[in-house]
Design an enzyme around this catalytic site. Structure first.
Site, PDB file in Angstrom:
ATOM      1  CB  ALA A  11      -0.895  -0.120   1.238  1.00 18.56           C
ATOM      2  N   GLY A  12       2.043   1.275   0.146  1.00 14.81           N
ATOM      3  CA  GLY A  12       2.844   2.415   0.339  1.00 14.81           C
ATOM      4  C   GLY A  12       3.102   3.157  -0.732  1.00 14.81           C
ATOM      5  NE  ARG A  16      13.453   6.543   1.097  1.00 12.34           N
ATOM      6  CZ  ARG A  16      13.982   5.542   1.927  1.00 12.34           C
ATOM      7  NH1 ARG A  16      15.326   5.599   1.542  1.00 12.34           N
ATOM      8  NH2 ARG A  16      13.269   4.541   2.520  1.00 12.34           N
ATOM      9  CD  GLN A  73      -2.322   0.694   5.232  1.00 10.30           C
ATOM     10  OE1 GLN A  73      -1.702   0.211   4.219  1.00 10.30           O
ATOM     11  NE2 GLN A  73      -1.883   0.785   6.226  1.00 10.30           N
ATOM     12  CG  ASN A 170      11.811  -6.996  11.161  1.00  9.70           C
ATOM     13  OD1 ASN A 170      11.623  -8.123  10.601  1.00  9.70           O
ATOM     14  ND2 ASN A 170      10.874  -6.082  11.284  1.00  9.70           N
ATOM     15  CE  LYS A 350       4.569  -2.280 -40.770  1.00  7.13           C
ATOM     16  NZ  LYS A 350       3.445  -1.946 -41.763  1.00  7.13           N
ATOM     17  CG  ASN A 376      19.345 -13.362 -53.844  1.00  2.00           C
ATOM     18  OD1 ASN A 376      20.022 -13.678 -53.408  1.00  2.00           O
ATOM     19  ND2 ASN A 376      19.408 -12.087 -54.644  1.00  2.00           N
ATOM     20  CE1 TYR A 386       0.744   5.652 -44.993  1.00  2.00           C
ATOM     21  CE2 TYR A 386       2.435   7.054 -44.905  1.00  2.00           C
ATOM     22  CZ  TYR A 386       1.461   6.719 -44.732  1.00  2.00           C
ATOM     23  OH  TYR A 386       0.537   7.713 -43.783  1.00  2.00           O
TER      24      TYR A 386
END
Length: 457
Positions: A11-12, A16, A73, A170, A350, A376, A386
């Site tokens: 939830a933090g 930083r 929370q 811890n 592409k 080839n 396009y």
């Protein structure tokens, strides 16, 4: 072993990190931190768990998907408060719950399994995962009595000068007997430097109540929390080393692991060689006996056996067996390169399918095309796909030969066994077995230079 459940704290805000993205969604080796934690807890056999969400909750919840349980929370008032938000999840359950940090992605399934087993076998009320470090600054300290039993955990900001000298820290991961955890949660308060409800206070409450507290010492790297971009990088170093080491143990040769970046989701077959400065990302699968790199990037692609890819980029495409890519080729999304195809230097492909055995040696653009087998394409061939508004397809049949510096103006179809003369601009279909020549007839004008006074003596 008792029935096991899980809580993942996510939830933090992570101030930083200085990011719009919730901290737990930042990626290490291509995978969000929270996903490492949830995958590890599931791999350890803990299938019933809940993720506590808060900051950026909608984004995190969407990322986790509907199969992962979440609880909100609304205000981030500490780890103890986060677990309090899970009381409805815990009520009625008998057994053990493991609490994990969602921003500590390096914990592995074996450690989770081991601590759950250790907790149950020793009859502890609570088991804390701890580690010994040379520089414990910023971490909560494990305070033991004269007999070595865990007495309490003190946060760094609340510790005395003597307590700060303790090197056992811890990790932020705990196992609790559920009934005793619920009992202790009702007794914790926020009388501390941060004004928060610490989950660590549960330890002292249960200790005073005569409960047995255990500590399972493990490797500190598994509990490296990520609170900044620097720590994200540091955790990435550890994860990168794990990934590369596992691949090498499975039969992949990585020439220089320090300069090779491979995402956690990548699969590579044995006897494949990965050269330096190579990046392999996403859901990429690479077969056996391939040569990848140097200086290549492959993302979300399938690379079959025996492929060579050097100094090239391959994105969201399929490269079939024994094809050779590069150097300096660019395979863009939705391309399929057939078996034993040669895609040479400075070739761009592409959204195209190239048939088995075809050669596209160099300086060519293939876009929105379907090319048959055994063709080839000469140097400088361009599929002109396009028209300024829409994209159009080029189709080339089997065993056709396209001469150098040819423009194939789509939509256009070249038949089987057809030839296109060098320097042609093809605007009409070419039948099977035909030679197409589409260029001005050469005319030599004798004396033209001298007449214009351009002759250089």
């Amino acid at each position: 072993m008792d029935s096991c459940y899980g809580i993942v704290l996510a939830a933090g805000e992570g101030k930083r990190m200085k990011s719009k993205l919730p901290k737990v969604l930042h990626k290490i080796c291509g995978k969000a931190m929270i996903d490492y934690v949830t995958d590890s807890i599931k791999s350890a056999g803990v299938n019933d768990f809940v993720v506590v969400i808060g900051h950026g909750k909608d984004i995190v919840k969407s990322h986790l998907g509907s199969e992962v349980k979440t609880v909100e929370q609304d205000r981030q008032l500490g780890t103890g408060h986060a677990v309090m938000c899970c009381e409805d999840f815990l009520k009625g359950k008998d057994g053990v719950v493991i609490v994990l940090a969602g921003d500590a992605p390096l914990i592995n399934a074996n450690t989770i399994s081991n601590v759950l087993q250790y907790h149950s076998l020793n009859g502890f009320s609570t088991t804390i995962l701890t580690a010994n470090v040379e520089n414990p600054k910023g971490f909560g300290r494990i305070i033991r009595d004269n007999d070595g039993n865990v007495e309490r955990i003190v946060e760094d900001k609340d510790a005395t000068s003597d307590e700060r000298k303790v090197k056992e820290i811890n990790s932020g991961t705990y196992c609790f007997n559920i009934s005793e955890l619920l009992f202790a949660l009702k007794k914790i308060n926020n009388n501390n430097a941060q004004g928060e409800y610490y989950l660590t206070d549960v330890i002292e409450i249960l200790k005073k109540d005569g409960k047995k507290i255990g500590a399972y010492v493990s490797d500190f790297t598994e509990f490296m929390g990520v609170n900044s971009r620097v720590q994200l990088y540091e955790a990435g170093i550890v994860m990168k080393e794990r990934i590369n080491k596992k691949l090498m143990e499975d039969g992949v040769t990585i020439i220089d692991p320090l300069s090779t970046y491979i995402d956690a989701s990548v699969k590579i077959g044995k006897d494949t060689v990965v050269y330096p400065n190579t990046i392999i990302e996403g859901n990429t699968s690479i077969g056996e006996d391939c040569i990848i790199g140097p200086n290549s990037r492959i993302a979300n692609s399938i690379i079959e056996n025996g492929v060579e890819c050097q100094y090239s980029v391959v994105l969201e495409s399929i490269i079939k067996c024994d094809a050779k890519i590069g150097p300096f080729a660019y395979i863009r999304p939705e391309s399929e390169i057939g078996k034993k195809v040669k895609i040479g230097d400075f070739v761009e492909v592409k959204k195209s399918k190239i048939g088995d055995g075809t050669k596209v040696p160099h300086l060519t653009y293939v876009g929105d095309a379907q090319i048959g087998e055994g063709c080839n394409l000469g140097c400088g061939t361009i599929t002109v796909n396009y028209d300024g508004t829409n994209k159009h397809n080029t189709i080339i049949g089997d065993k056709s030969f396209i001469g150098c510096n040819t423009n194939l103006v789509a939509p256009v179809k070249i038949g089987n066994n057809a030839y296109v003369a060098a320097g042609s601009t093809i605007t009409d279909d070419v039948p099977d077995g035909a030679l197409a020549v589409a260029r001005e007839k050469q005319v030599n004008k004798e004396g033209w230079v001298e007449k214009r006074g351009l002759w250089k003596k």
